[in-house]
Design a protein around this motif. Structure first.
Motif, PDB file in Angstrom:
ATOM      1  N   LEU A 493       0.908  -0.982   0.428  1.00  0.00           N
ATOM      2  CA  LEU A 493      -0.244   0.524  -0.193  1.00  0.00           C
ATOM      3  C   LEU A 493       0.601   1.318   0.365  1.00  0.00           C
ATOM      4  O   LEU A 493       1.469   2.250   0.457  1.00  0.00           O
ATOM      5  N   HIS A 494       0.320   2.104  -0.945  1.00  0.00           N
ATOM      6  CA  HIS A 494       0.787   3.730  -0.484  1.00  0.00           C
ATOM      7  C   HIS A 494       0.002   4.139   0.533  1.00  0.00           C
ATOM      8  O   HIS A 494      -1.333   4.461  -0.039  1.00  0.00           O
ATOM      9  N   THR A 495       1.075   4.777   1.423  1.00  0.00           N
ATOM     10  CA  THR A 495       0.041   5.337   2.956  1.00  0.00           C
ATOM     11  C   THR A 495       0.510   6.582   2.614  1.00  0.00           C
ATOM     12  O   THR A 495       1.401   6.782   2.156  1.00  0.00           O
ATOM     13  N   PRO A 496      -0.603   7.289   3.056  1.00  0.00           N
ATOM     14  CA  PRO A 496      -0.169   9.129   3.597  1.00  0.00           C
ATOM     15  C   PRO A 496       0.969   9.586   4.899  1.00  0.00           C
ATOM     16  O   PRO A 496       1.240   8.316   5.119  1.00  0.00           O
ATOM     17  N   ASP A 497       1.442  10.294   5.493  1.00  0.00           N
ATOM     18  CA  ASP A 497       1.863  10.736   6.097  1.00  0.00           C
ATOM     19  C   ASP A 497       0.541  10.798   7.889  1.00  0.00           C
ATOM     20  O   ASP A 497      -0.038  12.225   7.188  1.00  0.00           O
ATOM     21  N   PHE A 498       0.996   9.824   7.933  1.00  0.00           N
ATOM     22  CA  PHE A 498      -0.450  10.014   8.885  1.00  0.00           C
ATOM     23  C   PHE A 498      -0.723  11.226   9.666  1.00  0.00           C
ATOM     24  O   PHE A 498      -1.537  11.420  10.211  1.00  0.00           O
ATOM     25  N   VAL A 499       0.688  11.287  10.684  1.00  0.00           N
ATOM     26  CA  VAL A 499       0.822  12.288  10.897  1.00  0.00           C
ATOM     27  C   VAL A 499       0.250  13.298  10.707  1.00  0.00           C
ATOM     28  O   VAL A 499      -0.493  14.133  11.435  1.00  0.00           O
ATOM     29  N   LYS A 500       0.537  13.846   9.710  1.00  0.00           N
ATOM     30  CA  LYS A 500       0.518  14.955   8.760  1.00  0.00           C
ATOM     31  C   LYS A 500      -0.839  15.410   8.270  1.00  0.00           C
ATOM     32  O   LYS A 500      -1.239  16.559   9.129  1.00  0.00           O
ATOM     33  N   LEU A 501      -1.107  14.125   8.448  1.00  0.00           N
ATOM     34  CA  LEU A 501      -3.068  13.898   7.731  1.00  0.00           C
ATOM     35  C   LEU A 501      -3.864  14.061   9.386  1.00  0.00           C
ATOM     36  O   LEU A 501      -4.483  14.590   9.186  1.00  0.00           O
ATOM     37  N   ALA A 502      -3.464  13.710  10.268  1.00  0.00           N
ATOM     38  CA  ALA A 502      -3.891  13.962  11.571  1.00  0.00           C
ATOM     39  C   ALA A 502      -3.524  15.509  12.147  1.00  0.00           C
ATOM     40  O   ALA A 502      -4.904  15.659  11.987  1.00  0.00           O
ATOM     41  N   GLU A 503      -3.341  15.683  12.168  1.00  0.00           N
ATOM     42  CA  GLU A 503      -2.701  17.207  12.461  1.00  0.00           C
ATOM     43  C   GLU A 503      -3.480  18.344  11.196  1.00  0.00           C
ATOM     44  O   GLU A 503      -3.673  19.235  11.385  1.00  0.00           O
ATOM     45  N   SER A 504      -3.643  17.312  10.309  1.00  0.00           N
ATOM     46  CA  SER A 504      -4.617  18.226   8.835  1.00  0.00           C
ATOM     47  C   SER A 504      -5.717  18.485   9.869  1.00  0.00           C
ATOM     48  O   SER A 504      -6.795  19.823   9.254  1.00  0.00           O
ATOM     49  N   PHE A 505      -6.452  17.794  10.863  1.00  0.00           N
ATOM     50  CA  PHE A 505      -7.476  17.916  11.535  1.00  0.00           C
ATOM     51  C   PHE A 505      -7.303  18.198  12.922  1.00  0.00           C
ATOM     52  O   PHE A 505      -8.192  18.343  13.536  1.00  0.00           O
ATOM     53  N   HIS A 506      -6.214  18.967  13.387  1.00  0.00           N
ATOM     54  CA  HIS A 506      -5.822  19.572  14.295  1.00  0.00           C
ATOM     55  C   HIS A 506      -5.715  18.293  15.647  1.00  0.00           C
ATOM     56  O   HIS A 506      -6.548  18.961  16.744  1.00  0.00           O
ATOM     57  N   ILE A 507      -5.448  17.139  14.956  1.00  0.00           N
ATOM     58  CA  ILE A 507      -5.494  15.936  15.890  1.00  0.00           C
ATOM     59  C   ILE A 507      -3.752  16.129  15.918  1.00  0.00           C
ATOM     60  O   ILE A 507      -2.930  16.190  15.369  1.00  0.00           O
ATOM     61  N   GLU A 508      -3.734  15.790  17.197  1.00  0.00           N
ATOM     62  CA  GLU A 508      -2.155  16.052  17.742  1.00  0.00           C
ATOM     63  C   GLU A 508      -1.423  14.414  16.838  1.00  0.00           C
ATOM     64  O   GLU A 508      -2.777  13.817  17.780  1.00  0.00           O
ATOM     65  N   ALA A 509      -0.424  14.189  16.700  1.00  0.00           N
ATOM     66  CA  ALA A 509       0.398  13.096  16.476  1.00  0.00           C
ATOM     67  C   ALA A 509       1.395  12.646  16.460  1.00  0.00           C
ATOM     68  O   ALA A 509       2.360  13.625  16.636  1.00  0.00           O
ATOM     69  N   VAL A 510       2.064  12.108  16.804  1.00  0.00           N
ATOM     70  CA  VAL A 510       3.422  11.337  16.449  1.00  0.00           C
ATOM     71  C   VAL A 510       3.594  10.002  15.800  1.00  0.00           C
ATOM     72  O   VAL A 510       2.705   9.199  16.037  1.00  0.00           O
ATOM     73  N   ARG A 511       5.219   9.884  15.542  1.00  0.00           N
ATOM     74  CA  ARG A 511       5.437   8.854  15.077  1.00  0.00           C
ATOM     75  C   ARG A 511       6.311   8.000  15.791  1.00  0.00           C
ATOM     76  O   ARG A 511       7.035   8.532  16.227  1.00  0.00           O
ATOM     77  N   VAL A 512       6.249   6.439  16.628  1.00  0.00           N
ATOM     78  CA  VAL A 512       7.525   6.369  17.126  1.00  0.00           C
ATOM     79  C   VAL A 512       7.561   4.379  16.371  1.00  0.00           C
ATOM     80  O   VAL A 512       6.782   4.289  15.217  1.00  0.00           O
ATOM     81  N   SER A 513       9.012   4.099  16.379  1.00  0.00           N
ATOM     82  CA  SER A 513       9.181   2.800  15.569  1.00  0.00           C
ATOM     83  C   SER A 513       9.227   1.654  16.436  1.00  0.00           C
ATOM     84  O   SER A 513       9.004   0.459  15.584  1.00  0.00           O
ATOM     85  N   ASP A 514       8.030   1.760  17.105  1.00  0.00           N
ATOM     86  CA  ASP A 514       7.867   0.518  18.040  1.00  0.00           C
ATOM     87  C   ASP A 514       7.049   0.432  19.533  1.00  0.00           C
ATOM     88  O   ASP A 514       6.505   1.928  19.782  1.00  0.00           O
ATOM     89  N   PHE A 515       6.649  -0.500  19.941  1.00  0.00           N
ATOM     90  CA  PHE A 515       5.962  -0.627  21.140  1.00  0.00           C
ATOM     91  C   PHE A 515       6.485  -0.665  22.471  1.00  0.00           C
ATOM     92  O   PHE A 515       5.986  -0.566  23.600  1.00  0.00           O
ATOM     93  N   GLY A 516       7.660  -0.081  22.406  1.00  0.00           N
ATOM     94  CA  GLY A 516       8.666   0.155  23.279  1.00  0.00           C
ATOM     95  C   GLY A 516       8.290   2.058  24.434  1.00  0.00           C
ATOM     96  O   GLY A 516       6.956   2.107  23.873  1.00  0.00           O
ATOM     97  N   PRO A 517       8.526   1.659  25.187  1.00  0.00           N
ATOM     98  CA  PRO A 517       8.523   3.300  25.910  1.00  0.00           C
ATOM     99  C   PRO A 517       8.159   4.546  25.457  1.00  0.00           C
ATOM    100  O   PRO A 517       7.314   5.237  25.964  1.00  0.00           O
TER     101      PRO A 517
END
Ligand SMILES: Cc1ncc(C[n+]2csc(CCOP(=O)(O)OP(=O)(O)O)c2C)c(N)n1
Length: 565
Positions: A493-517
């Motif tokens: 799948l070609h996926t969007p930048d989910f963080v930017k997408l959420a932010e465009s709705f004024h929803i705070e977003a972060v990106r992480v690389s695993d389920f760690g701390p």
């Protein structure tokens, strides 16, 4: 306020019209929130619902209205209501109705239809939004369909539709309202129905005798047990019988996961299935022993099944039930508690359950430590009242099978119909239920089904944390191709930048690389924030042993049974 009064306190003396009576009946039945998308046909409902004190949460697609109503119903046990307009609006909510049906969710889909004065049976005349038989679209996926034929019936039909949706076994109901009836005067209704307990004393005595003589009883609880709210009596009966408690996905939390008799791993994993195999008697409470919970019925027919179910056909449709107590599970179990003597081997049973849990969880951790990190975070790092709303994605399969809630109705999982795209819109409903924050677990594929609902969540200021596990693929299907040695076709799948997408709705977003701390910190902050927020996890998990491709282990079960006809 009701449909007969107006904002500002003045009382209007006109006779109640159809749309007002509908709103009034719903308010009287305890409905305080509905989910909908307006059209010119159903627009009067926005006014009458407001006047009846019912909030309508506006969604961005009718399918989302259905899922949100379902999410609300799962979180509360109360009626979830979706309002859709005629024709395409009604058609858009069919999929959500099918999902609600498989889990017995009390959902009412209220759809307008073209006017009775316009309709000509079986003829397509070309009216706006017309289709030849709107209710027929719902027939295969709803518990029942009702079409109001005259304004005189609107109150009675609405009451009946509510009763059918909510009476055990609950399920989604379609209510079709031709638009001319909404503006016609509507009279007052009849009394409602009551539930009955059908189990006879003789049948109960027979069950007590078999249970008293059995050495190894296993208690199995399903969604019907949650509907009957019988967790306390389940725990008491299991205690008296010194019996492990196995739970289907729907019943998780009915007895808290930290109860010493609760098996916290799902029934299909080998360590747990062994308990089922070794039992003299399986006491099945409110479950139809469906394909998903029994490895497509590859689990062996137990020596003896005692079923407690509100529907005798449901009790025996998949496995032979040797004794059936038909009735409200809580009432039936209360009688059993009075009649049973405690078995002597409670301590041994508790110790066996502990060993089974340890073995099943350590096998799971060995297979996919990241998934167990996620499960631990969802168990120990979020408020205990958190609702988990899952999609058909690999992370969702792990959480659906292994979630450990302390109370029921905390895990909404669309495994019954296998409905991709459920979670994001369903979270609108769980958040409207106001029973705690919601965490959505969704893949990048399922997320894209309902991206528009980010706007609904933002507008509602919903306390929803969206965890998107972005593997840039329909990961489950990619796994299926890989394990079968097939090329990866149609799964990347070609996926969007989910963080930017959420932010465009004024929803705070972060990106992480695993389920760690870092993930745990974001999850904790997100669920405490009381606002919508998104965590994009760039990760890929191995599917759990419960997914169909893995759970149907060939050759394990020696007495595989098919569905009982
Ligand atoms: C309505 C519907 N369409 C298609 C499917 C088949 N399906 C099941 S899982 C899946 C992949 C989901 O991908 P994603 O959301 O990215 O989650 P992942 O598998 O990558 O974890 C698909 C297409 C389905 N279950 N439901």
């Amino acid at each position: 306020m009701n449909a007969l009064s107006r904002p500002g306190g003045s009382v209007d003396c006109h006779p109640p019209l159809g749309h007002e009576r509908l709103a009034y009946q719903l308010a009287e039945a305890g409905v305080s929130v509905a989910f909908g998308l307006p059209g010119v046909h159903n627009l009067p409902l926005w006014t009458s619902f407001a006047e009846a004190g019912i909030e309508i949460v506006g969604v961005r697609h009718e399918q989302a209205a259905g899922y949100a109503a379902d999410g609300y119903a799962r979180a509360t046990g109360k009626l979830g209501v979706a309002l859709v307009t005629t024709g395409p609006g009604a058609a858009n909510a069919v999929c959500a109705t099918g999902e609600a049906f498989t889990v017995g969710s009390p959902v009412l889909i209220i759809a307008t239809d073209i006017a009775t004065t316009v309709r000509r049976e079986g003829v397509f005349r070309g009216a706006l939004h017309e289709c030849r038989d709107q209710a027929a679209m719902y027939a295969p996926v709803a518990k029942a369909t009702f079409v109001c034929g005259s304004a005189d019936n609107i109150t009675a039909v609405t009451r009946r539709a509510i009763a059918v949706a909510t009476e055990a076994p609950a399920g989604p109901v379609y209510l079709g309202l031709p638009i001319d009836l909404l503006d016609a005067p509507a009279p007052t209704p009849l009394a409602s129905l009551e539930r009955t307990n059908f189990a006879t004393p003789q049948e109960q005595r027979g069950v007590v005798e078999v249970l008293s003589q059995a050495d190894r009883v296993v208690v199995w609880i399903g969604g019907g047990a949650v509907a009957a709210d019988c967790g306390v009596h389940v725990a008491e009966v299991a205690h008296l019988l010194a019996a492990p408690i196995l739970t289907t996905y729907s019943a998780r939390g009915l007895v808290p996961f930290d109860h010493p008799l609760v098996v916290t791993a799902p029934p299909q994993v080998p360590q747990v299935e062994q308990l089922w195999n070794d039992a003299d008697v399986v006491l099945v409470i409110g479950s139809d022993l469906d394909a998903m919970m029994t490895r497509s019925w590859l689990m062996a027919q137990p020596k003896h099944i005692i079923a407690i179910n509100v529907d005798s056909a449901d009790a025996g449709k998949n496995y032979r039930a040797d004794q059936v107590l038909v009735g409200d599970a809580d009432a039936v179990l209360a009688d059993l508690v009075d009649a049973l003597q405690p078995k002597p081997h409670l301590a041994a049973c508790i110790s066996e359950v502990r060993q089974v849990n340890e073995a099943a969880w350590s096998a799971a951790r060995e297979e996919c430590p990241e998934a167990i990190d996620l499960l631990d975070a969802l168990t120990f790092e979020v408020p205990p009242e958190t609702n988990l709303v899952l999609d058909m994605c690999v992370a969702g399969y792990w959480v659906g099978a292994f979630a450990r809630p302390l109370v029921p109705r905390k895990v909404a999982y669309p495994i019954g119909w296998g409905t991709l795209g459920f979670a994001l819109p369903a979270s609108i409903g769980t958040s409207a239920a106001k029973t705690g924050p919601t965490v959505v677990i969704v893949g990048d594929g399922g997320f894209m089904y309902a991206t528009g609902e980010l706007a609904t969540l933002a507008q509602q200021k919903a306390a929803v944390t969206i965890v998107v596990v972005d593997d840039h693929a329909y990961g489950m299907l990619k796994y299926a191709q890989d394990t079968r040695g097939l090329p990866n076709l149609g799964v990347d799948l070609h996926t969007p930048d989910f963080v930017k997408l959420a932010e465009s709705f004024h929803i705070e977003a972060v990106r992480v690389s695993d389920f760690g701390p870092e993930f745990v910190a974001a999850l904790r902050a997100g669920t405490e924030s009381g606002r919508p927020n998104l965590i994009c996890v760039e990760a890929k998990l191995l599917p759990p042993p419960t997914t169909s491709t893995r759970a149907e282990r060939v050759g394990v079960s020696t007495q595989a049974v098919g569905p009982v006809s």
